[in-house]
Design a protein around this motif. Structure first.
Motif, PDB file in Angstrom:
ATOM      1  N   UNK A  75       0.150   4.734  -9.697  1.00  0.00           N
ATOM      2  CA  UNK A  75       0.285   3.362  -9.220  1.00  0.00           C
ATOM      3  C   UNK A  75      -1.029   2.901  -8.601  1.00  0.00           C
ATOM      4  N   UNK A  76      -1.593   1.841  -9.171  1.00  0.00           N
ATOM      5  CA  UNK A  76      -2.886   1.322  -8.729  1.00  0.00           C
ATOM      6  C   UNK A  76      -2.836  -0.200  -8.690  1.00  0.00           C
ATOM      7  N   UNK A  77      -3.699  -0.787  -7.895  1.00  0.00           N
ATOM      8  CA  UNK A  77      -3.783  -2.249  -7.846  1.00  0.00           C
ATOM      9  C   UNK A  77      -4.862  -2.715  -8.810  1.00  0.00           C
ATOM     10  N   UNK A 109       1.402   0.610 -12.988  1.00  0.00           N
ATOM     11  CA  UNK A 109       1.480   2.044 -13.260  1.00  0.00           C
ATOM     12  C   UNK A 109       0.518   2.387 -14.395  1.00  0.00           C
ATOM     13  N   UNK A 110      -0.701   2.746 -14.027  1.00  0.00           N
ATOM     14  CA  UNK A 110      -1.731   3.069 -14.999  1.00  0.00           C
ATOM     15  C   UNK A 110      -1.449   4.429 -15.640  1.00  0.00           C
ATOM     16  N   UNK A 111      -1.523   4.493 -16.950  1.00  0.00           N
ATOM     17  CA  UNK A 111      -1.250   5.740 -17.671  1.00  0.00           C
ATOM     18  C   UNK A 111      -2.448   6.675 -17.575  1.00  0.00           C
ATOM     19  N   UNK A 112      -2.206   7.909 -17.117  1.00  0.00           N
ATOM     20  CA  UNK A 112      -3.282   8.893 -16.985  1.00  0.00           C
ATOM     21  C   UNK A 112      -3.085  10.096 -17.906  1.00  0.00           C
ATOM     22  N   UNK A 113      -1.895  10.231 -18.493  1.00  0.00           N
ATOM     23  CA  UNK A 113      -1.608  11.328 -19.417  1.00  0.00           C
ATOM     24  C   UNK A 113      -0.409  10.938 -20.264  1.00  0.00           C
ATOM     25  N   UNK A 114      -0.389  11.380 -21.515  1.00  0.00           N
ATOM     26  CA  UNK A 114       0.739  11.065 -22.406  1.00  0.00           C
ATOM     27  C   UNK A 114       1.279  12.342 -23.035  1.00  0.00           C
ATOM     28  N   UNK A 123       0.808  -1.213   0.000  1.00  0.00           N
ATOM     29  CA  UNK A 123       0.000   0.000   0.000  1.00  0.00           C
ATOM     30  C   UNK A 123       0.843   1.267   0.000  1.00  0.00           C
ATOM     31  N   UNK A 124       2.106   1.166   0.428  1.00  0.00           N
ATOM     32  CA  UNK A 124       2.948   2.366   0.462  1.00  0.00           C
ATOM     33  C   UNK A 124       3.147   2.967  -0.929  1.00  0.00           C
ATOM     34  N   UNK A 125       2.982   2.149  -1.982  1.00  0.00           N
ATOM     35  CA  UNK A 125       3.183   2.640  -3.351  1.00  0.00           C
ATOM     36  C   UNK A 125       1.887   3.102  -4.009  1.00  0.00           C
ATOM     37  N   UNK A 126       0.750   2.708  -3.476  1.00  0.00           N
ATOM     38  CA  UNK A 126      -0.530   3.005  -4.115  1.00  0.00           C
ATOM     39  C   UNK A 126      -0.782   4.507  -4.202  1.00  0.00           C
ATOM     40  N   UNK A 127      -1.232   4.959  -5.374  1.00  0.00           N
ATOM     41  CA  UNK A 127      -1.595   6.355  -5.562  1.00  0.00           C
ATOM     42  C   UNK A 127      -0.466   7.272  -5.967  1.00  0.00           C
ATOM     43  N   UNK A 128       0.755   6.778  -6.031  1.00  0.00           N
ATOM     44  CA  UNK A 128       1.889   7.636  -6.376  1.00  0.00           C
ATOM     45  C   UNK A 128       1.846   7.999  -7.864  1.00  0.00           C
ATOM     46  N   UNK A 180       3.886  -1.117 -17.907  1.00  0.00           N
ATOM     47  CA  UNK A 180       3.408  -2.464 -18.230  1.00  0.00           C
ATOM     48  C   UNK A 180       1.912  -2.479 -18.481  1.00  0.00           C
ATOM     49  N   UNK A 181       1.220  -1.389 -18.122  1.00  0.00           N
ATOM     50  CA  UNK A 181      -0.230  -1.312 -18.316  1.00  0.00           C
ATOM     51  C   UNK A 181      -0.615  -0.793 -19.698  1.00  0.00           C
ATOM     52  N   UNK A 182       0.345  -0.442 -20.550  1.00  0.00           N
ATOM     53  CA  UNK A 182       0.019   0.009 -21.898  1.00  0.00           C
ATOM     54  C   UNK A 182      -0.757  -1.082 -22.637  1.00  0.00           C
TER      55      UNK A 182
END
Length: 409
Positions: free
Chosen positions: A366-368, A375-380, A266-271, A279-281
């Motif tokens: 960073x999301x589960x 690492x979900x992409x939110x902007x490119x 959880x320490x990484x979530x939301x960063x 890897x989420x591409x």
């Protein structure tokens, strides 16, 4: 007595022999050396870099441009002096045609002059030392990752303009990679209206970050730039000190790299972070790549594995263009510097005139998902160069990014 028929037969035999010898010479192995790290703080990156290149070779049955490949791996231990020794061994003992690697910027800086003098093609899959594709260009050098600051310029702008942060404290590994990442972030963040309040530097082998975390106060957010397993240790302690909920983190690419993300919680979530890969591409080349690497290693690919896989793709395109004749070093380097890669897991890229990629930079959260952190992409930001939106000529007249530049704090 020699007759016309016997002379024709002898000539045919000699032609066959010559053709056979030529075929054997053409089919001789391409010898590729890799400089990696197998122990210490950078070992996780070293293993992933090797994983990525080995996957590339297996997909091609260990052949490139019709020639078999002999792959020779050398461990630098993450030490500049040892990196130079291993580089010399690869060239002088193993007679490699080219070298892929190393992991760290300080290693690349230690061996660059040797490769330039020896005229050995140097395909840098990880090390992001800025000046190697800026003020001190080696004609035998090509990079397939990025400069240290390349993803941090967009992140600095995004943090100020989209996240609305005005005051940030930075903390980074105290070596070239961390220093250059921080400087690039600072330059873009302050140009967009923000202010860096304090810069904290931790040694690369730091085991505890408590004394640094205790200095973090009075900021809107923290910019964190770590390599290897250091990001994992810092984020865990940061959460334990209770700062995660009060002072959010924006991070350089490797701080939450997929190569170590599987060991985080959880320490990484939301960063929020920025990088040239996730890897989420959802592209087909990336989904195929992720599936294969997960099957072989159990983990998602990240900075180091994709950088080396990309090195393989660039190498292949250059060798195919020259018919596999890597012994013609000048022709090989000319072809390598002209490659454009459209089927890379990270997305399309090409090299600028300084042999550094122009590529997409992704803002990630960073999301589960499906039980694993991603690492979900939110902007490119498309087609980002190492010079960001600055004039290259003016950029190169300024000092290379460092601990203090672009601003004295």
């Amino acid at each position: 007595m020699l007759t016309r028929r016997s002379l024709v037969a002898a000539g045919a035999a000699m032609a066959t022999l010559a053709a056979t010898r030529g075929s054997r010479a053409q089919a001789s192995p391409i010898r590729i050396g890799m400089l990696t790290v197998k122990s210490g703080a950078l070992a996780s990156g070293g293993r992933q870099m090797e994983d990525g290149f080995r996957l590339f070779l297996r997909e091609r049955n260990n052949q490139i441009a019709g020639r078999p490949v002999e792959f020779i791996v050398a461990d630098t231990g993450g030490q500049p002096a040892l990196a130079k020794t291993r580089a010399q061994e690869l060239v002088q003992r193993s007679n490699v045609h080219l070298v892929v690697g190393p992991v760290a910027a300080f290693e690349a800086l230690a061996i660059n002059d040797y490769f330039a003098e020896a005229e050995i093609p140097f395909l840098c899959a990880s090390a992001a030392a800025e000046d190697m594709t800026q003020r001190k260009v080696n004609p035998w050098f090509v990079r397939t990752s990025s400069t240290s600051a390349q993803p941090c310029h967009p992140l600095g702008e995004y943090a100020a303009r989209e996240l609305g942060y005005r005051k940030i404290i930075t903390i980074a590994d105290d070596f070239a990679f961390g220093q250059e990442q921080t400087a690039g972030f600072q330059r873009a963040f302050e140009a967009a209206g923000g202010k860096i309040a304090t810069k904290l530097w931790a040694p690369l082998n730091a085991a505890d970050y408590g004394s640094y975390i205790s200095q973090i106060t009075g900021a809107d957010a923290v910019f964190a730039a770590f390599a290897g397993a250091n990001g994992q240790r810092f984020l865990r302690q940061y959460a334990e000190y209770g700062l995660k909920q009060t002072t959010p983190i924006v991070a350089a690419m490797t701080t939450v790299d997929e190569g170590v993300l599987h060991s985080m919680g959880d320490e990484a979530a939301g960063i929020i972070s920025a990088g040239w890969y996730s890897a989420a591409l959802e592209s087909e080349p990336n989904q195929r790549f992720v599936e294969k690497l997960r099957k072989e290693t159990g983990n998602d690919p990240g900075f180091y594995s994709v950088g080396s896989y990309s090195a393989g793709l660039a190498l292949e395109k250059a060798l195919v263009a020259i018919g596999g004749k890597i012994e013609d070093k000048a022709a090989f380097m000319a072809a390598l510097r002209q490659v454009r890669v459209d089927d890379d897991p990270r997305g399309p890229w090409h090299l600028d005139e300084y042999a550094n990629p122009v590529q997409n930079i992704y803002i990630r959260r960073t999301e589960k998902k499906n039980g694993r952190l991603m690492n979900t992409v939110i902007e490119s930001y498309p087609n980002v160069s190492q010079f960001w939106n600055y004039d290259p000529e003016a950029f190169l007249k300024a000092p290379v990014y460092s601990r203090n530049d672009p601003a004295k704090i």
